[in-house]
Scaffold this motif. Structure first.
Motif, PDB file in Angstrom:
ATOM      1  N   ARG A 228      -8.210   6.871   5.164  1.00 39.32           N
ATOM      2  CA  ARG A 228      -8.750   7.332   3.868  1.00 39.32           C
ATOM      3  C   ARG A 228      -7.732   8.194   3.140  1.00 39.32           C
ATOM      4  NH1 ARG A 228     -13.274   8.498   6.968  1.00 39.32           N
ATOM      5  NH2 ARG A 228     -12.919  10.716   6.689  1.00 39.32           N
ATOM      6  N   GLU A 229      -7.016   9.000   3.914  1.00 37.03           N
ATOM      7  CA  GLU A 229      -5.979   9.843   3.306  1.00 37.03           C
ATOM      8  C   GLU A 229      -4.879   8.971   2.678  1.00 37.03           C
ATOM      9  OE1 GLU A 229      -4.897  12.918   6.052  1.00 37.03           O
ATOM     10  OE2 GLU A 229      -3.062  13.393   4.954  1.00 37.03           O
ATOM     11  N   VAL A 230      -4.587   7.852   3.314  1.00 35.41           N
ATOM     12  CA  VAL A 230      -3.586   6.936   2.761  1.00 35.41           C
ATOM     13  C   VAL A 230      -4.068   6.388   1.415  1.00 35.41           C
ATOM     14  CG1 VAL A 230      -2.501   4.665   3.073  1.00 35.41           C
ATOM     15  CG2 VAL A 230      -2.484   6.340   4.934  1.00 35.41           C
ATOM     16  N   MET A 231      -5.349   5.998   1.347  1.00 31.53           N
ATOM     17  CA  MET A 231      -5.862   5.476   0.067  1.00 31.53           C
ATOM     18  C   MET A 231      -5.824   6.563  -1.004  1.00 31.53           C
ATOM     19  SD  MET A 231      -6.129   2.334   0.606  1.00 31.53           S
ATOM     20  CE  MET A 231      -5.249   2.090   2.154  1.00 31.53           C
ATOM     21  N   ALA A 232      -6.056   7.824  -0.602  1.00 26.95           N
ATOM     22  CA  ALA A 232      -5.964   8.932  -1.569  1.00 26.95           C
ATOM     23  C   ALA A 232      -4.522   9.081  -2.057  1.00 26.95           C
ATOM     24  CB  ALA A 232      -6.451  10.231  -0.925  1.00 26.95           C
ATOM     25  N   GLU A 233      -3.558   8.882  -1.167  1.00 24.96           N
ATOM     26  CA  GLU A 233      -2.143   8.933  -1.564  1.00 24.96           C
ATOM     27  C   GLU A 233      -1.827   7.815  -2.561  1.00 24.96           C
ATOM     28  OE1 GLU A 233       0.306  10.967  -1.038  1.00 24.96           O
ATOM     29  OE2 GLU A 233      -0.114  12.125   0.764  1.00 24.96           O
ATOM     30  N   VAL A 234      -2.347   6.630  -2.290  1.00 22.38           N
ATOM     31  CA  VAL A 234      -2.090   5.492  -3.179  1.00 22.38           C
ATOM     32  C   VAL A 234      -2.678   5.786  -4.559  1.00 22.38           C
ATOM     33  CG1 VAL A 234      -2.537   3.032  -3.619  1.00 22.38           C
ATOM     34  CG2 VAL A 234      -2.035   3.801  -1.276  1.00 22.38           C
ATOM     35  N   GLU A 235      -3.943   6.245  -4.539  1.00 26.41           N
ATOM     36  CA  GLU A 235      -4.618   6.549  -5.799  1.00 26.41           C
ATOM     37  C   GLU A 235      -3.833   7.593  -6.593  1.00 26.41           C
ATOM     38  OE1 GLU A 235      -9.224   6.630  -5.795  1.00 26.41           O
ATOM     39  OE2 GLU A 235      -8.492   8.676  -5.526  1.00 26.41           O
ATOM     40  N   SER A 236      -3.377   8.653  -5.925  1.00 28.61           N
ATOM     41  CA  SER A 236      -2.715   9.705  -6.678  1.00 28.61           C
ATOM     42  C   SER A 236      -1.327   9.264  -7.146  1.00 28.61           C
ATOM     43  CB  SER A 236      -2.735  11.030  -5.917  1.00 28.61           C
ATOM     44  OG  SER A 236      -1.591  11.198  -5.156  1.00 28.61           O
ATOM     45  N   ASP A 237      -0.616   8.476  -6.360  1.00 30.47           N
ATOM     46  CA  ASP A 237       0.692   7.981  -6.827  1.00 30.47           C
ATOM     47  C   ASP A 237       0.540   7.082  -8.059  1.00 30.47           C
ATOM     48  OD1 ASP A 237       2.194   9.373  -5.052  1.00 30.47           O
ATOM     49  OD2 ASP A 237       2.947   7.651  -3.926  1.00 30.47           O
ATOM     50  N   ILE A 238      -0.490   6.251  -8.063  1.00 28.30           N
ATOM     51  CA  ILE A 238      -0.695   5.370  -9.224  1.00 28.30           C
ATOM     52  C   ILE A 238      -1.051   6.217 -10.455  1.00 28.30           C
ATOM     53  CG2 ILE A 238      -2.177   3.555 -10.194  1.00 28.30           C
ATOM     54  CD1 ILE A 238      -2.194   2.303  -7.332  1.00 28.30           C
ATOM     55  N   GLU A 239      -1.909   7.213 -10.254  1.00 33.65           N
ATOM     56  CA  GLU A 239      -2.244   8.114 -11.374  1.00 33.65           C
ATOM     57  C   GLU A 239      -1.011   8.836 -11.911  1.00 33.65           C
ATOM     58  OE1 GLU A 239      -6.738   9.245  -9.948  1.00 33.65           O
ATOM     59  OE2 GLU A 239      -5.222  10.843 -10.001  1.00 33.65           O
ATOM     60  N   GLU A 240      -0.107   9.181 -11.001  1.00 31.57           N
ATOM     61  CA  GLU A 240       1.105   9.912 -11.417  1.00 31.57           C
ATOM     62  C   GLU A 240       2.155   9.011 -12.064  1.00 31.57           C
ATOM     63  OE1 GLU A 240       2.891  12.436  -8.443  1.00 31.57           O
ATOM     64  OE2 GLU A 240       0.935  12.962  -7.643  1.00 31.57           O
ATOM     65  N   GLY A 241       1.937   7.685 -11.987  1.00 37.64           N
ATOM     66  CA  GLY A 241       2.872   6.795 -12.671  1.00 37.64           C
ATOM     67  C   GLY A 241       3.697   5.887 -11.772  1.00 37.64           C
ATOM     68  N   ALA A 242       3.311   5.755 -10.507  1.00 39.29           N
ATOM     69  CA  ALA A 242       4.061   4.830  -9.638  1.00 39.29           C
ATOM     70  C   ALA A 242       3.838   3.401 -10.123  1.00 39.29           C
ATOM     71  CB  ALA A 242       3.591   4.962  -8.190  1.00 39.29           C
ATOM     72  N   ASP A 243       4.916   2.627 -10.186  1.00 34.75           N
ATOM     73  CA  ASP A 243       4.795   1.216 -10.581  1.00 34.75           C
ATOM     74  C   ASP A 243       4.482   0.351  -9.364  1.00 34.75           C
ATOM     75  OD1 ASP A 243       5.822   1.377 -13.476  1.00 34.75           O
ATOM     76  OD2 ASP A 243       7.326   2.483 -12.335  1.00 34.75           O
ATOM     77  N   ILE A 244       5.005   0.775  -8.225  1.00 32.54           N
ATOM     78  CA  ILE A 244       4.829   0.048  -6.958  1.00 32.54           C
ATOM     79  C   ILE A 244       4.492   1.107  -5.911  1.00 32.54           C
ATOM     80  CG2 ILE A 244       5.992  -1.425  -5.231  1.00 32.54           C
ATOM     81  CD1 ILE A 244       8.099  -2.037  -7.528  1.00 32.54           C
ATOM     82  N   VAL A 245       3.564   0.786  -5.013  1.00 33.39           N
ATOM     83  CA  VAL A 245       3.268   1.730  -3.925  1.00 33.39           C
ATOM     84  C   VAL A 245       3.766   1.133  -2.610  1.00 33.39           C
ATOM     85  CG1 VAL A 245       1.316   2.826  -5.087  1.00 33.39           C
ATOM     86  CG2 VAL A 245       0.915   0.812  -3.637  1.00 33.39           C
ATOM     87  N   MET A 246       3.915   1.976  -1.610  1.00 34.31           N
ATOM     88  CA  MET A 246       4.489   1.480  -0.344  1.00 34.31           C
ATOM     89  C   MET A 246       3.762   2.032   0.873  1.00 34.31           C
ATOM     90  SD  MET A 246       8.248   2.054   1.307  1.00 34.31           S
ATOM     91  CE  MET A 246       9.210   1.504  -0.097  1.00 34.31           C
ATOM     92  N   ILE A 247       3.656   1.155   1.864  1.00 31.26           N
ATOM     93  CA  ILE A 247       3.167   1.568   3.176  1.00 31.26           C
ATOM     94  C   ILE A 247       4.359   1.481   4.132  1.00 31.26           C
ATOM     95  CG2 ILE A 247       1.523   1.083   5.056  1.00 31.26           C
ATOM     96  CD1 ILE A 247       0.063   1.715   2.408  1.00 31.26           C
ATOM     97  N   LYS A 248       4.553   2.488   4.964  1.00 37.92           N
ATOM     98  CA  LYS A 248       5.741   2.585   5.836  1.00 37.92           C
ATOM     99  C   LYS A 248       5.378   3.338   7.100  1.00 37.92           C
ATOM    100  CE  LYS A 248      10.461   4.466   5.449  1.00 37.92           C
ATOM    101  NZ  LYS A 248      11.413   5.112   4.538  1.00 37.92           N
ATOM    102  N   PRO A 249       5.698   2.853   8.300  1.00 34.00           N
ATOM    103  CA  PRO A 249       6.288   1.560   8.669  1.00 34.00           C
ATOM    104  C   PRO A 249       5.366   0.364   8.373  1.00 34.00           C
ATOM    105  CG  PRO A 249       6.378   3.127  10.514  1.00 34.00           C
ATOM    106  CD  PRO A 249       5.473   3.715   9.467  1.00 34.00           C
ATOM    107  N   ALA A 250       5.708  -0.783   8.992  1.00 33.83           N
ATOM    108  CA  ALA A 250       5.000  -2.015   8.643  1.00 33.83           C
ATOM    109  C   ALA A 250       4.059  -2.521   9.735  1.00 33.83           C
ATOM    110  CB  ALA A 250       6.018  -3.108   8.305  1.00 33.83           C
TER     111      ALA A 250
END
Ligand SMILES: [Zn+2]
Length: 323
Positions: A228-250
């Motif tokens: 859930r914390e990862v999804m919160a990171e994705v949401e906030s990066d997109i709000e901040e203007g990220a064009d592409i998001v990343m998950i790391k490692p794979a």
């Protein structure tokens, strides 16, 4: 009625049928090849246990890009090892910094490739942390303007995409502002949104001399226990203007790739990191697995999980094998 009526094997009976039925496929267009340039280096040196992957001097960049391009790869991710480290990580945003030099050269050599660069401070700070270390911790708000400065300097050198990996809160917003204020509205941000605290970075980290001198990165990287914390990171990066998001490692994080792809519309990138690469090659060299087959399987499964972009040290190897 005779059993079985539905015979799923019918669709697998020949190579041509299997190809026709393939639901997902990896292509060279999905791949980004990481390149590690080292200041003051003459030639190329191995990167710990990463068979077939080298850190290189800037003069070898043209050959490296040419080889990737000949294999059909059209995107590279540059990161660097500077000669000089200090408290403030100044060589990370120096006009003649190692990655800035590499970006400018890459831009000149290959106008037909997407040039990406990592944005962080760990290789450049004496402490080896991804931000500025102050009063016993990594100071978030002191670090974000510097990350903006690094991004703007890479944009000045001609980068297409900056990829912040410091895991500071607000880093994407700071970078977007710094890029826009310096006239680089068209430089995209591929945020390393969910960079996990992982044991799998060590081959690269040792080669890039960026292991923290003391304390680990638990205070800023995401724990592998918290989807859930990862999804919160994705949401906030997109709000901040990220064009592409990343998950790391794979490889062990594909549930998060699937979930991010399902929930958001932004392209999802995956970083298949150095430890993942080293494990496959080590097992291959011991004769436990076929490394080439395993590599294609790993990339195929990353794609199946929903990744749009795969950053992988195996890019050249895969490009040689892909149909
Ligand atoms: Zn870092």
């Amino acid at each position: 009625m005779q059993f079985p009526v539905r015979r799923l094997r019918r669709l697998r009976k020949s190579e041509s049928m299997r190809r026709l039925m393939s639901e997902t496929r990896v292509t060279r267009d999905d791949l980004v090849y990481p390149i590690l340039v080292q200041e003051g280096l003459d030639g190329r040196r191995p990167v710990g246990p990463m068979d077939g992957f080298y850190r290189i001097s800037v003069d070898l960049l043209e050959d490296e890009l040419g080889e990737a391009h000949d294999l059909g790869i059209r995107a590279v991710m540059l990161s660097g090892i500077p000669e000089h480290k200090d408290e403030a990580g100044t060589s990370a945003y120096a006009k003649d910094g190692i990655v800035q030099q590499a970006v400018a050269k890459a831009r000149r050599y290959r106008s037909d490739m997407a040039i990406m660069a990592d944005v962080c401070l760990c290789q450049y700070t004496a402490m080896g942390h991804c931000g500025i270390y102050k009063n016993g911790t990594v100071d978030n708000d002191l670090s974000t303007p510097l990350l903006g400065k690094v991004a703007a300097s890479l944009a000045e050198a001609g980068v297409d995409v900056v990829s912040p990996s410091a895991m500071m809160d607000g880093q994407v917003a700071a970078i977007r502002a710094a890029l826009d204020q310096s006239g680089h509205q068209n430089v995209a941000i591929m945020a390393q949104t969910a960079k996990h605290m992982s044991a799998l970075y060590s081959p690269f980290r040792e080669a890039a001399h960026c292991a923290p001198l003391f304390k680990d990165r638990n205070e800023y990287q995401v724990p592998y226990t918290n989807p859930r914390e990862v999804m919160a990171e994705v949401e906030s990066d997109i709000e901040e203007g990220a064009d592409i998001v990343m998950i790391k490692p794979a490889m062990m994080y594909l549930d998060l790739v699937y979930e991010a792809r399902r929930r958001f519309t932004a392209p999802v990138a995956v970083y298949n990191v150095s430890g993942e690469y080293a494990m496959v090659h080590a097992a291959h060299s011991k004769g436990y697995i076929d490394g080439a087959e395993a590599t294609l399987e790993i990339l195929g499964c990353i794609k199946r999980a929903g990744a749009d972009i795969i950053i992988t040290y195996s890019a050249k190897e895969a490009a040689r094998m892909l149909p």
